[in-house]
Design an enzyme around this catalytic site. Structure first.
Site, mmCIF file in Angstrom:
data_model
loop_
_atom_site.group_PDB
_atom_site.id
_atom_site.type_symbol
_atom_site.label_atom_id
_atom_site.label_comp_id
_atom_site.label_asym_id
_atom_site.label_seq_id
_atom_site.Cartn_x
_atom_site.Cartn_y
_atom_site.Cartn_z
ATOM 1 N N TYR A 73 -98.403 32.879 -95.704
ATOM 2 C CA TYR A 73 -98.000 32.957 -94.129
ATOM 3 C C TYR A 73 -98.223 34.338 -93.713
ATOM 4 O O TYR A 73 -98.477 34.366 -92.596
ATOM 5 C CB TYR A 73 -96.425 32.757 -94.315
ATOM 6 C CG TYR A 73 -95.840 32.697 -92.805
ATOM 7 C CD1 TYR A 73 -95.898 31.215 -92.195
ATOM 8 C CD2 TYR A 73 -95.481 33.614 -92.121
ATOM 9 C CE1 TYR A 73 -95.488 31.272 -90.627
ATOM 10 C CE2 TYR A 73 -95.036 33.389 -90.720
ATOM 11 C CZ TYR A 73 -95.142 32.315 -90.059
ATOM 12 O OH TYR A 73 -94.664 32.218 -88.999
ATOM 13 N N PHE A 125 -115.367 32.125 -65.716
ATOM 14 C CA PHE A 125 -115.119 31.071 -66.718
ATOM 15 C C PHE A 125 -114.008 30.187 -66.266
ATOM 16 O O PHE A 125 -113.230 30.842 -66.085
ATOM 17 C CB PHE A 125 -115.445 31.380 -67.844
ATOM 18 C CG PHE A 125 -115.652 30.366 -68.862
ATOM 19 C CD1 PHE A 125 -116.868 29.568 -69.107
ATOM 20 C CD2 PHE A 125 -114.602 29.847 -69.557
ATOM 21 C CE1 PHE A 125 -116.877 28.515 -69.737
ATOM 22 C CE2 PHE A 125 -114.644 28.624 -70.621
ATOM 23 C CZ PHE A 125 -115.859 28.074 -70.586
ATOM 24 N N THR A 126 -114.146 28.829 -66.457
ATOM 25 C CA THR A 126 -112.828 27.983 -66.208
ATOM 26 C C THR A 126 -111.576 28.426 -66.680
ATOM 27 O O THR A 126 -110.629 28.696 -66.298
ATOM 28 C CB THR A 126 -113.264 26.643 -66.671
ATOM 29 O OG1 THR A 126 -113.637 26.680 -68.035
ATOM 30 C CG2 THR A 126 -114.292 25.771 -65.878
ATOM 31 N N ASP A 216 -115.347 39.312 -72.220
ATOM 32 C CA ASP A 216 -115.237 37.997 -72.743
ATOM 33 C C ASP A 216 -116.480 37.954 -73.505
ATOM 34 O O ASP A 216 -117.465 37.535 -73.130
ATOM 35 C CB ASP A 216 -115.161 37.044 -71.561
ATOM 36 C CG ASP A 216 -115.138 35.625 -72.182
ATOM 37 O OD1 ASP A 216 -115.328 35.462 -73.441
ATOM 38 O OD2 ASP A 216 -115.038 34.542 -71.379
ATOM 39 N N LYS A 259 -118.332 29.950 -80.592
ATOM 40 C CA LYS A 259 -119.949 29.899 -80.004
ATOM 41 C C LYS A 259 -120.614 30.885 -80.998
ATOM 42 O O LYS A 259 -121.033 30.512 -82.072
ATOM 43 C CB LYS A 259 -119.776 30.367 -78.335
ATOM 44 C CG LYS A 259 -118.619 29.891 -77.686
ATOM 45 C CD LYS A 259 -118.714 28.546 -77.131
ATOM 46 C CE LYS A 259 -117.659 27.806 -76.201
ATOM 47 N NZ LYS A 259 -116.960 28.558 -75.523
ATOM 48 N N ARG A 383 -122.639 19.402 -64.068
ATOM 49 C CA ARG A 383 -122.262 20.481 -63.682
ATOM 50 C C ARG A 383 -122.641 20.487 -62.160
ATOM 51 O O ARG A 383 -123.721 21.110 -61.888
ATOM 52 C CB ARG A 383 -122.774 21.830 -64.355
ATOM 53 C CG ARG A 383 -122.024 22.099 -65.775
ATOM 54 C CD ARG A 383 -120.983 22.659 -65.584
ATOM 55 N NE ARG A 383 -119.688 21.947 -65.916
ATOM 56 C CZ ARG A 383 -118.510 22.239 -66.550
ATOM 57 N NH1 ARG A 383 -118.588 23.541 -67.327
ATOM 58 N NH2 ARG A 383 -117.663 21.645 -66.873
ATOM 59 N N PHE A 450 -113.955 15.677 -63.775
ATOM 60 C CA PHE A 450 -115.285 15.297 -64.542
ATOM 61 C C PHE A 450 -114.861 14.733 -66.085
ATOM 62 O O PHE A 450 -115.761 14.164 -66.375
ATOM 63 C CB PHE A 450 -116.219 16.725 -64.529
ATOM 64 C CG PHE A 450 -115.503 18.039 -65.189
ATOM 65 C CD1 PHE A 450 -114.657 18.982 -64.388
ATOM 66 C CD2 PHE A 450 -115.715 18.141 -66.707
ATOM 67 C CE1 PHE A 450 -114.048 20.054 -65.079
ATOM 68 C CE2 PHE A 450 -115.387 19.328 -67.138
ATOM 69 C CZ PHE A 450 -114.275 20.091 -66.459
HETATM 70 C C1 LIG Z 1 -115.602 28.653 -74.557
HETATM 71 C C2 LIG Z 1 -115.317 29.846 -73.778
HETATM 72 C C3 LIG Z 1 -114.006 30.215 -73.437
HETATM 73 C C4 LIG Z 1 -113.049 29.364 -73.988
HETATM 74 O O1 LIG Z 1 -112.790 29.672 -75.588
HETATM 75 P P1 LIG Z 1 -112.156 28.315 -76.200
HETATM 76 O O2 LIG Z 1 -112.567 28.596 -77.643
HETATM 77 O O3 LIG Z 1 -112.992 27.002 -75.682
HETATM 78 O O4 LIG Z 1 -110.676 28.396 -75.649
HETATM 79 C C5 LIG Z 1 -113.831 31.319 -72.723
HETATM 80 N N1 LIG Z 1 -114.904 32.034 -72.151
HETATM 81 C C6 LIG Z 1 -116.195 31.772 -72.261
HETATM 82 C C7 LIG Z 1 -117.336 32.367 -71.758
HETATM 83 C C8 LIG Z 1 -116.542 30.416 -73.043
HETATM 84 O O5 LIG Z 1 -117.840 29.982 -73.357
#
Ligand SMILES: *Cc1c(COP(=O)(O)O)cnc(C)c1O
Length: 458
Positions: A73, A125-126, A216, A259, A383, A450
């Site tokens: 833990y 980014f979303t 990011d 990623k 997109r 979408f």
């Molecule tokens: C995928 C992504 C995120 C979000 O990350 P998750 O692991 O899907 O929560 C944030 N910023 C960018 C640029 C991304 O490609």
């Protein structure tokens, strides 16, 4: 001699069979899925280019690390391995693991934004924008204008326009800004990098106003590779060195490990700001888990730690980006309209020019993605107007300039013969493009439509 072929710096040890299907089968399946590729079952897909998120193939070194998971833990050894990898490769001292990227964004936004403050970003980014807005922040787009033009060949379309930053400070004052959120290889612009010269300029500007940069860093390695390939003075530097220099201009980072980091789940935030770290540790316990696991199993942290070392191997990252470019160049050579320059993780078909006979209200990118699946079992993503949704005030469809189909390449998963299948399918569709018909939306969810919207052929 012409340029020599450079192959992948790995070989295949285990295979995952994928189902071959007939055209009749796929016609039926796409109709059942309401012409929405998100509603297809993965087992009915031949080559899955929906996303590169969490779809990477792990190495034998990562898989063997999974067996060394210390599922304690508190104080798991795998956490310390992750911390060391982040310190060595990204250069940040303090690390807080999270279950994926958006959780790190949540913590960062809540702790660093005061209600009403601006957060400048190079495009959005979303999930990042959503968390900024939920924390009471205001998104401010500071990317260069070229990024919004699919045909502009600028080599660093992810660059920040410092004049836009200056304008914001002149109008609102530096206190009205929480921090700069800078993303390498900007996803929504087509995976487009910034240059080191631009980043340096932004960092110098930010220093004048005492504003921190929080990256990011989700696609930072792909960006580092483009700097090595395109920017004067970097050709002889390793991607590892370039990444380290990039990160040195920031106070911290959030990342989706799904990623660059070559794993199927995970994320973290990292920083050199001791106070922020202390606060983040308090908050992660509430939302994710103790600060030495943050919603991850020990084995997952080990896989991330090892993925971090593997991702900066020059031969690996070159082959990853080159595969994307291999597909893109095959399409360009066949005269198929795509977004240029080709980005780091995906090739984007320009559906407006591909299907000029289908008006945007009839969802040309959605129709093209469905047609691609029927032709070859390749799954892509819309997109365009469907993803853009409706204006919350007027209720009208937002009509984005870009109407695209994204072909996203998972890391270390497909061969270039798979890319040939994709390219040939796009060429076949382009030859018969007059036969592709527009769509009518028959079911529309209220938010993020979408994912679940359903359509019928006109
Ligand atoms: C995928 C992504 C995120 C979000 O990350 P998750 O692991 O899907 O929560 C944030 N910023 C960018 C640029 C991304 O490609």
């Amino acid at each position: 001699m012409k340029t020599r072929t450079i192959a992948e710096p790995y070989k295949i040890k285990m295979v995952e069979p994928i189902k071959m299907t007939t055209r009749e089968y796929r016609v039926e399946k796409i109709r059942e899925a309401g012409y929405n590729t998100f509603l297809l079952k993965s087992e009915d897909v031949y080559i899955d280019l929906l996303t590169d998120s969490g779809t990477s193939a792990m190495s034998d070194w990562q898989w063997s690390g999974m067996m060394l998971g210390d599922e304690a833990y508190a104080g798991s050894r795998n956490f310390y391995n992750l911390e060391k990898a982040v310190q060595e490769i990204y250069g940040f001292q303090y690390v807080v693991p999270t279950h994926q990227g958006r959780a790190a964004e949540h913590i960062t936004s809540q702790l660093r934004i005061k209600r009403g403050q601006y957060v400048p970003m190079n495009m959005y980014f979303t999930t990042t924008r959503e968390h900024v807005e939920r924390a009471g922040g205001i998104f401010y787009d500071c990317i260069i204008d070229e990024a919004h033009d699919a045909q502009n060949p600028h080599p660093f379309k992810g660059n920040v326009d410092v004049r836009k930053l200056q304008k914001l400070v002149d109008e609102k004052g530096a206190d009205a800004i929480a921090y700069l959120s800078i993303a390498p290889c900007v996803n929504m612009a087509g995976g487009q990098p910034f240059s080191m010269a631009n980043l340096r300029e932004v960092a110098e500007w930010a220093k004048r106003y005492d504003l921190p940069i929080i990256f990011d860093a989700t696609r930072a390695v792909e960006n580092a590779y483009f700097i090595q390939q395109r920017e004067p003075g970097y050709a002889n530097k390793s991607v590892r060195e370039i990444l380290r220099e990039m990160m040195s201009y920031g106070e911290g980072m959030t990342i989706s490990s799904k990623k660059d980091n070559l794993v199927n789940i995970g994320g973290f935030l990292a920083t050199n700001n001791e106070h922020f770290f202390a606060k983040a540790k308090e908050m992660v316990v509430v939302f994710e888990g103790l600060h030495t696991y943050g919603g991850l199993a020990g084995r997952d942290m080990e896989a991330i730690a090892r993925g971090i070392y593997e991702m900066v191997d020059d031969a690996y990252i070159a082959s990853r980006v080159r595969q994307v470019h291999y597909l893109g160049n095959r399409l360009l050579n066949a005269g198929i309209p795509i977004v240029v320059p080709i980005g780091g993780h995906a090739v984007f078909l320009d559906a407006k020019r591909f299907l000029p006979h289908i008006p945007q209200e009839q969802f040309p990118a959605q129709a093209l993605a469905a047609a691609l699946y029927v032709d070859s079992g390749v799954r892509a993503m819309e997109r365009g107007i469907v993803s853009a949704g409706r204006d919350p005030k007027t209720g009208e469809n937002r009509k984005p300039k870009l109407e695209l189909v994204r072909l996203t390449i998972p890391r270390r998963v497909y061969t270039n013969l798979h890319m040939d299948v994709v390219a040939e399918s796009c060429m076949a569709l382009y030859e018969e493009r007059d036969k592709i018909r527009g769509l009518r939306m028959v079911y529309e969810p209220e938010s993020l439509r979408f994912f679940q919207a359903r359509f019928e052929e006109l």
